[in-house]
Design a protein around this motif. Structure first.
Motif, mmCIF file in Angstrom:
data_model
loop_
_atom_site.group_PDB
_atom_site.id
_atom_site.type_symbol
_atom_site.label_atom_id
_atom_site.label_comp_id
_atom_site.label_asym_id
_atom_site.label_seq_id
_atom_site.Cartn_x
_atom_site.Cartn_y
_atom_site.Cartn_z
ATOM 1 N N GLY A 29 -10.608 -4.194 -12.468
ATOM 2 C CA GLY A 29 -9.425 -4.289 -11.636
ATOM 3 C C GLY A 29 -8.582 -5.508 -11.964
ATOM 4 O O GLY A 29 -8.661 -6.089 -13.047
ATOM 5 N N VAL A 30 -7.739 -5.880 -11.005
ATOM 6 C CA VAL A 30 -6.817 -6.996 -11.216
ATOM 7 C C VAL A 30 -7.575 -8.295 -11.469
ATOM 8 O O VAL A 30 -7.177 -9.104 -12.315
ATOM 9 N N MET A 53 -0.726 -3.198 -6.411
ATOM 10 C CA MET A 53 -0.105 -2.098 -5.683
ATOM 11 C C MET A 53 -1.081 -1.645 -4.605
ATOM 12 O O MET A 53 -2.199 -1.208 -4.919
ATOM 13 N N PRO A 54 -0.709 -1.741 -3.311
ATOM 14 C CA PRO A 54 -1.661 -1.440 -2.236
ATOM 15 C C PRO A 54 -2.037 0.024 -2.128
ATOM 16 O O PRO A 54 -3.109 0.364 -1.662
ATOM 17 N N SER A 114 -3.179 -2.932 -15.280
ATOM 18 C CA SER A 114 -2.161 -2.760 -14.241
ATOM 19 C C SER A 114 -1.163 -3.913 -14.222
ATOM 20 O O SER A 114 0.008 -3.717 -13.904
ATOM 21 N N LEU A 115 -1.602 -5.115 -14.567
ATOM 22 C CA LEU A 115 -0.680 -6.257 -14.584
ATOM 23 C C LEU A 115 0.382 -6.071 -15.659
ATOM 24 O O LEU A 115 1.557 -6.387 -15.444
ATOM 25 N N ALA A 116 -0.011 -5.548 -16.813
ATOM 26 C CA ALA A 116 0.969 -5.274 -17.867
ATOM 27 C C ALA A 116 1.877 -4.119 -17.462
ATOM 28 O O ALA A 116 3.090 -4.154 -17.712
ATOM 29 N N ARG A 148 7.657 3.817 -3.649
ATOM 30 C CA ARG A 148 6.411 3.076 -3.574
ATOM 31 C C ARG A 148 6.572 1.847 -2.697
ATOM 32 O O ARG A 148 7.686 1.319 -2.536
ATOM 33 N N CYS A 149 5.457 1.392 -2.142
ATOM 34 C CA CYS A 149 5.471 0.142 -1.379
ATOM 35 C C CYS A 149 5.590 -1.018 -2.354
ATOM 36 O O CYS A 149 5.135 -0.925 -3.498
#
Length: 198
Positions: A6-7, A170-171, A124-126, A77-78
């Motif tokens: 994950g992150v 992203m929640p 996900s960060l990229a 998206r949130c």
């Protein structure tokens, strides 16, 4: 898509690569995410994650709309939530002089960046394409959390650098939007049954 770990794992990998490229280079110095205690034989830079909390100052309300090349709304998206990841960065080396040299190089490497370099980001960060702010040698958000981390490490009294990363997450998954109506509305008359009253 979130990579393995994950992150947090993505931030770990980015920090490790930064230290290896800017501090360790071709030396035999190791990089560890474990506590700085225990037996060691090689010089080691420890990046110990000790505190995780939301960066509430970066929280945003509402939704983010995404559009295709024709300008049609495709996704809602949130906004991302930012999580503060605090790392206790310490160095161990057989000789104090080597320890201080490594600590100085580590401090310089972190102070030279206001954010994790984009080319170091993965997963996900990229994918998000957002900056990942980084601050070094700042006061910890909670002295008690830092004191607990130092006590648990068993490293005793030694200098450290407090490094804080604000990582976007992203929640929840985005909400797809139905494609726009492109054909004119057509009304079809209903067929009614007629019956006599007899």
């Amino acid at each position: 898509m979130t990579g393995q770990g994950g992150v947090i794992g993505e931030v770990d990998r980015a920090l490790e690569e930064l230290v290896r490229r800017e501090v360790v280079r071709r030396s035999k110095t190791e990089v560890s995410f474990g506590a700085p205690g225990g037996e060691r034989t090689a010089a080691t830079v420890h990046l110990q994650l000790y505190d995780i909390r939301e960066d509430q100052g970066r929280r945003r309300q509402g939704t983010i709309n995404e559009y295709d090349s024709d300008g049609a709304l495709t996704v809602r998206r949130c906004p991302p939530r930012y999580v503060r990841l605090s790392y206790l960065v310490t160095v161990w080396a057989p000789q104090p002089e080597e320890e201080h040299r490594l600590l100085d190089a580590t401090l310089r490497a972190f102070l030279a960046q206001d954010a994790i370099p984009a080319e170091r980001l993965t997963g996900s960060l990229a994918d998000l394409g957002l900056p990942v702010p980084m601050a070094a040698a700042v006061p910890p958000p909670d002295d008690r959390a830092l004191a607990a981390a130092l006590a648990a490490s068993g490293a005793g009294l030694r200098p450290f650098v407090n490094v804080v990363i604000s990582a976007p997450m992203m929640p929840e998954p985005p909400t797809p939007v139905s494609p726009p109506v492109t054909k004119p509305l057509t009304l079809r008359p209903e067929s009614h049954r007629t019956g006599g009253s007899g």
